[in-house]
Write an enzyme that holds these catalytic residues in place. Structure first.
Site, PDB file in Angstrom:
ATOM      1  N   SER A 152       0.712  -1.132   0.124  1.00  0.00           N
ATOM      2  CA  SER A 152       0.120  -0.009   0.103  1.00  0.00           C
ATOM      3  C   SER A 152       0.873   1.422  -0.133  1.00  0.00           C
ATOM      4  CB  SER A 152      -0.973   0.025   0.995  1.00  0.00           C
ATOM      5  OG  SER A 152      -1.972   0.902   1.075  1.00  0.00           O
ATOM      6  N   HIS A 209      -7.723  -5.300  -0.008  1.00  0.00           N
ATOM      7  CA  HIS A 209      -6.581  -4.737   0.295  1.00  0.00           C
ATOM      8  C   HIS A 209      -5.518  -5.391   1.423  1.00  0.00           C
ATOM      9  CE1 HIS A 209      -4.199  -1.016  -0.670  1.00  0.00           C
ATOM     10  NE2 HIS A 209      -4.205  -0.756   0.765  1.00  0.00           N
TER      11      HIS A 209
END
Ligand SMILES: *[C@@H]1O[C@H](CO)[C@@H](O)[C@H](O)[C@H]1NC(C)=O
Ligand SMILES: *[C@@H]1O[C@H](CO)[C@@H](O)[C@H](O)[C@H]1NC(C)=O
Ligand SMILES: *[C@@H]1O[C@H](CO)[C@@H](O)[C@H](O)[C@H]1NC(C)=O
Ligand SMILES: *[C@@H]1O[C@H](CO)[C@@H](O)[C@H](O)[C@H]1NC(C)=O
Ligand SMILES: *[C@@H]1O[C@H](CO)[C@@H](O)[C@H](O)[C@H]1NC(C)=O
Ligand SMILES: *[C@@H]1O[C@H](CO)[C@@H](O)[C@H](O)[C@H]1NC(C)=O
Length: 389
Positions: free
Chosen positions: A160, A365
């Site tokens: 990320s 995610h």
């Protein structure tokens, strides 16, 4: 109303993503563990954790170094919380790597500066975004590791925001491409123009109002001291409690939910009572990217201040053509933050990138760190690929 739901969303997402950093977590499995401090060029003191070797071949000394960099709201423990069978740090150490885990400026372990106090000199201390992490934290850390290990280059794995910071560094400080043997990007976070997720779009629409509110209340750091609140979350989220379904619901709200990957057993480990703060500016910098037509660029200070800072009405784009280090982008079909199309566009814009979509339908995610099948789906691939560089 929107502000309230925003605050709630942020707080809950963050709490769920927070994890405890316990040295025992590493040593209880019999892995070695070291603490290092890196001082950045602009004075921040970063904690760097090191797992110099695995359980075997302890005396062997030529281990290639690998640096792991965490995402927003997180910390180095992202990469150890799943334990030796599952977390990438242990897998790497047992494969013969010298593993380094960075804590970027502002998080619990790196909330220090040679002269600024994060609670007193708030405005100055917290005046950073992932841009500063890219131009200071990463290069200074990489040089530190290469010096200690006496190597010319290292492997990089980012999740990320840990990928955004890499792209900033490799684009603005191109010579650092030569110090990277290979980079694995988990959920590459750089472009957002195809992200139509309603909650992020809502935040984007209200970002000016939100920013004013933060200015007005003189808030520069998100949730640095939330022990009480986090203890509550921890109590509620223990497995088996009726209330744990509440936690599950909040998790879904925050980053999406995958029925096949999400594991309630890990939740208490993920949620922690050692909070990890971050700068408000990091979030607003991301929100800017949603509405700038698919460009990755430095912080937008507004028309007037952009002229003063950049000598232009808008910030100059990061030149992605400079990122010549070999990169593999791992992205997922249902990641609510990183849209599949944006990841595929990024793969085209980077001159030396290959892409790999996670081959299952339901993967989100955070599953890149904690998913039930993350080892066979992603980590095994990374471990094999690294041997080619
Ligand atoms: C130990 O190191 C040697 C090379 O020095 C290597 O051939 C062997 O596979 C390693 N064993 C393990 C378990 O990593
Ligand atoms: C490299 O490491 C040595 C100690 O191992 C230290 O004395 C020296 O200052 C370091 N050099 C740089 C440029 O960091
Ligand atoms: C971006 O970098 C590439 C290669 O490093 C260079 O050829 C190109 O002119 C740069 N583009 C801009 C807009 O500066
Ligand atoms: C891509 O990376 C490899 C390995 O470092 C390097 O040899 C090659 O020159 C790079 N390609 C480009 C287009 O920069
Ligand atoms: C993915 O999740 C959806 C519900 O969120 C479910 O209907 C579907 O069957 C799942 N797919 C797989 C392959 O497990
Ligand atoms: C969930 O995590 C626990 C602890 O790591 C593990 O024992 C269990 O097998 C996991 N569940 C699934 C469905 O993978």
């Amino acid at each position: 109303m929107h502000l309230l739901s925003f605050a709630l969303l942020m707080i809950l997402t963050i709490s769920i993503m927070w994890m405890q950093l316990k040295t025992q977590l590493l040593s209880k499995y019999g892995y070695p563990f070291e603490n290092h401090i890196v001082q950045t060029k602009d004075g921040y003191l970063l904690t760097l954790h090191r797992m110099p070797h695995g359980r075997q071949n302890i005396s062997y000394s030529g281990r290639p170094a690998v640096l792991l960099v965490h995402g927003l709201l997180s910390q180095s423990t992202d990469f150890v919380n799943g334990g030796p069978e599952k977390s990438i740090s242990y897998l790497l150490a047992d494969r013969g790597y010298d593993v380094w885990l960075l804590n970027c400026r502002g998080n619990t372990h790196s909330r220090r500066h040679i002269s600024l106090d994060p609670d007193v000199d708030k405005e100055k201390f917290w005046d950073f975004s992932w841009h500063e992490m890219g131009i200071y934290d990463l290069p200074n850390t990489i040089d530190y590791i290469l010096n200690i290990t006496n190597q010319d280059a290292l492997f990089y794995i980012g999740h990320s925001q840990g990928t955004t910071t890499f792209f900033v560094m490799a684009s603005l400080l191109p010579k650092y491409n030569g110090k990277i043997r290979h980079m694995s990007a988990l959920a590459p976070t750089a472009l957002f123009s195809n992200n139509m997720d309603i909650k992020y779009r809502t935040l984007v629409n209200y970002r000016n109002e939100l920013q004013l509110a933060f200015l007005f209340f003189n808030i520069h750091e998100f949730l640095g001291h939330m022990d009480l609140y986090l203890n509550l979350v921890k109590k509620f989220c223990l497995k088996g409690m009726v209330t744990s379904c509440l936690c599950e619901a909040l998790y879904v709200l925050g980053v999406g939910y995958s029925p096949t990957e999400f594991n309630m057993t890990l939740l208490p480990v993920m949620v922690s009572n050692s909070p990890s703060g971050f700068s408000v500016k990091q979030v607003f910098h991301y929100l800017q990217l949603f509405s700038n037509g698919g460009l990755l660029r430095p912080y937008d200070h507004g028309f007037l201040f952009n002229w003063i800072k950049y000598w232009a009405p808008t910030p100059p784009n990061y030149n992605l053509s400079n990122i010549v280090a070999p990169v593999t982008l791992h992205y997922a079909m249902k990641d609510q933050l990183v849209d599949r199309k944006d990841a595929e566009i990024l793969a085209i814009l980077l001159p030396n990138a290959s892409k790999r979509m996670v081959p299952v339908e339901n993967f989100t995610h955070l599953d890149f760190l904690w998913g039930n099948h993350v080892k066979p789906l992603i980590y095994d691939y990374i471990l094999n690929e690294m041997e080619k560089y």
